[in-house]
Scaffold this motif. Structure first.
Motif, PDB file in Angstrom:
ATOM      1  N   PRO A   1       0.831  -1.208   0.000  1.00 30.89           N
ATOM      2  CA  PRO A   1       0.000   0.000   0.000  1.00 30.89           C
ATOM      3  C   PRO A   1       0.866   1.259   0.000  1.00 30.89           C
ATOM      4  N   GLY A   2       0.396   2.283  -0.672  1.00 25.64           N
ATOM      5  CA  GLY A   2       1.124   3.544  -0.745  1.00 25.64           C
ATOM      6  C   GLY A   2       0.690   4.334  -1.962  1.00 25.64           C
ATOM      7  N   ALA A   3       1.205   5.552  -2.060  1.00 28.12           N
ATOM      8  CA  ALA A   3       0.918   6.420  -3.202  1.00 28.12           C
ATOM      9  C   ALA A   3       2.118   6.421  -4.134  1.00 28.12           C
ATOM     10  N   TYR A   4       1.884   6.139  -5.401  1.00 23.63           N
ATOM     11  CA  TYR A   4       2.947   6.027  -6.395  1.00 23.63           C
ATOM     12  C   TYR A   4       2.765   7.078  -7.486  1.00 23.63           C
ATOM     13  N   GLN A   5       3.869   7.442  -8.103  1.00 25.32           N
ATOM     14  CA  GLN A   5       3.846   8.454  -9.155  1.00 25.32           C
ATOM     15  C   GLN A   5       3.565   7.832 -10.512  1.00 25.32           C
ATOM     16  N   GLY A   6       2.679   8.471 -11.278  1.00 22.17           N
ATOM     17  CA  GLY A   6       2.420   8.074 -12.653  1.00 22.17           C
ATOM     18  C   GLY A   6       2.671   9.239 -13.583  1.00 22.17           C
ATOM     19  N   ASN A   7       3.037   8.954 -14.828  1.00 21.50           N
ATOM     20  CA  ASN A   7       3.374   9.995 -15.779  1.00 21.50           C
ATOM     21  C   ASN A   7       2.850   9.646 -17.160  1.00 21.50           C
ATOM     22  N   CYS A   8       2.744  10.664 -18.002  1.00 20.96           N
ATOM     23  CA  CYS A   8       2.504  10.444 -19.424  1.00 20.96           C
ATOM     24  C   CYS A   8       3.865  10.215 -20.057  1.00 20.96           C
ATOM     25  N   SER A   9       4.043   9.081 -20.727  1.00 16.84           N
ATOM     26  CA  SER A   9       5.340   8.715 -21.291  1.00 16.84           C
ATOM     27  C   SER A   9       5.413   8.959 -22.798  1.00 16.84           C
ATOM     28  N   GLN A  10       4.396   9.611 -23.358  1.00 21.55           N
ATOM     29  CA  GLN A  10       4.362   9.883 -24.799  1.00 21.55           C
ATOM     30  C   GLN A  10       4.225  11.385 -25.010  1.00 21.55           C
ATOM     31  N   LEU A  11       5.168  11.977 -25.744  1.00 19.56           N
ATOM     32  CA  LEU A  11       5.101  13.413 -26.008  1.00 19.56           C
ATOM     33  C   LEU A  11       3.755  13.752 -26.645  1.00 19.56           C
TER      34      LEU A  11
END
Length: 408
Positions: free
Chosen positions: A213-223
């Motif tokens: 359990p925890g908060a994780y970082q997500g990102n857009c990986s496509q310009l």
């Protein structure tokens, strides 16, 4: 109060007095703000997806090392043994040496075949979709994310959705279906699984998971445009019981009715109707709020905004106990509502300071709201909170942050 992850770091120089003053002003505004720099890792072994890729990679790395050592040995052995100063005669020719030629063909074929078997095995594992797994629908747009729970029907109508913060259960694979509403985006939260392209009119489903359990970082990986770097999201992994309780609260949620004459009531009226006399469009035309007539789909779902800890798809983060009531957080929320396209390049949210902004390449003049009216809308948004027991941020550790503690 937390800000973004050093978006302006690097080797860029501020030229001239204007740039220097702007930099100084920016530092002054950010002074006292604690930043959360979350690290991300494809080697996070709390995810079965990452474990499978890791073990496949170990075999590939080990084989690569063996090949490297073998080729290096053969090269140095040959150079040493057949140096020109030791052998003046014409070197022996091996044309027609069938044994050597067969070896030079068969060995690479075996290597490629072995790597192919490893890759196919891993692909079969990570692309296997469990029909019984909890499902989450992901919609990527310029420049934000919306997360829907198709199996969770809201009592107020429609399915439960949340903007830019995805909650999922721990120790259980989740089937994620991703698509796009405009251009190609890339959905990637490395700690919980692999990335997939979010493409218009195409839906891709695969499994992600985390045992921790925890908060994780997500990102857009496509310009994907001007604010590609500002298109982030959080994945909040909760223990099963807590996840179920939170999802149940989301299903039962109806936006509270503001007290007559309050700032929240004035903000609600502006949110729903806008201010036609000054050209200020209604927020409800683009956003949804569960339990109200606001059912817009052009922007993120704001039903639980008061519970969320991120703003503008992660352009700002508010991880303190006060979060959006914190003085600096309130100022940032005010600036976002007043002129979002100034704060975030490419944002399609209207300006409310009378300035111009671009929509599909065309300049559009925004409407006007007073600072007090903007603060009233902010007050209404802050009132949109889940019950305290369903606050999915409460006590949730921010994984990859410098400190190991959870959020307040």
């Amino acid at each position: 109060m937390n800000t973004t992850q050093d978006r302006h770091r690097g080797t860029r120089r501020h030229v001239g007095r204007t740039g220097a003053l702007a930099a100084a002003l920016g530092m002054a505004l950010l002074s006292g703000c604690q930043q959360v720099r979350q690290s991300i890792s494809i080697g996070d072994m709390s995810s079965a997806y990452n474990r499978e890729i890791w073990w496949m990679s170990l075999w590939a790395i080990a084989l690569s090392i063996i090949i490297f050592v073998g080729v290096s040995y053969a090269l140095f052995y040959t150079v040493s043994k057949f140096r020109d100063d030791r052998h003046g005669a014409e070197p022996a020719q091996f044309h027609g040496n069938n044994r050597l030629e067969v070896a030079l063909v068969v060995v690479p074929v075996i290597i490629v075949f072995g790597l192919s078997v490893l890759a196919v095995k891993s692909l079969a594992v990570v692309n296997n979709v469990n029909a019984e797994a909890p499902k989450i629908d992901v919609l990527g747009r310029q420049f934000w994310w919306n997360f829907g729970y198709p199996a969770a029907t809201a009592a107020a109508g429609g399915v439960v959705t949340n903007g830019n913060e995805m909650i999922m259960p721990a120790a259980q694979p989740v089937a994620v279906t991703v698509t796009s509403g405009d251009v190609i985006h890339g959905f990637w939260a490395p700690n919980v699984g692999g990335q997939r392209a979010a493409m218009p009119a195409v839906k891709k489903t695969w499994m992600i998971d985390s045992d921790r359990p925890g908060a994780y970082q997500g990102n857009c990986s496509q310009l994907c445009g001007a604010s590609h770097a500002n298109m982030r999201y959080k994945v909040v992994v909760l223990e099963q019981a807590r996840y179920t309780a939170t999802l149940n609260a989301m299903q039962a949620y109806r936006a509270p009715e503001p007290a007559p004459g309050s700032a929240e009531a004035r903000g609600y009226a502006l949110f729903m109707q806008g201010k036609p006399s000054t050209g200020a469009v209604a927020c409800a035309s683009c956003h949804r709020v569960q339990g109200t007539t606001a059912a817009g789909a052009a922007g993120p779902d704001l039903s639980f905004f008061g519970t969320r800890r991120t703003l503008g798809a992660g352009i700002w983060e508010a991880m303190t106990e006060a979060h959006w009531t914190d003085e600096k957080a309130a100022a940032e929320l005010h600036a976002w509502l007043k002129h979002s396209p100034v704060v975030k390049p490419g944002s399609l949210m209207p300006r409310y300071d009378g300035g111009e902004y671009l929509v599909q390449g065309k300049s559009v003049k925004g409407g006007t709201l007073t600072d007090t009216e903007i603060d009233d809308i902010a007050a209404y948004l802050r009132s949109l909170q889940l019950p305290a027991e369903a606050d999915y941020w409460k006590g949730t550790p921010v994984m990859g942050a410098p400190t190991a503690g959870g959020t307040p």
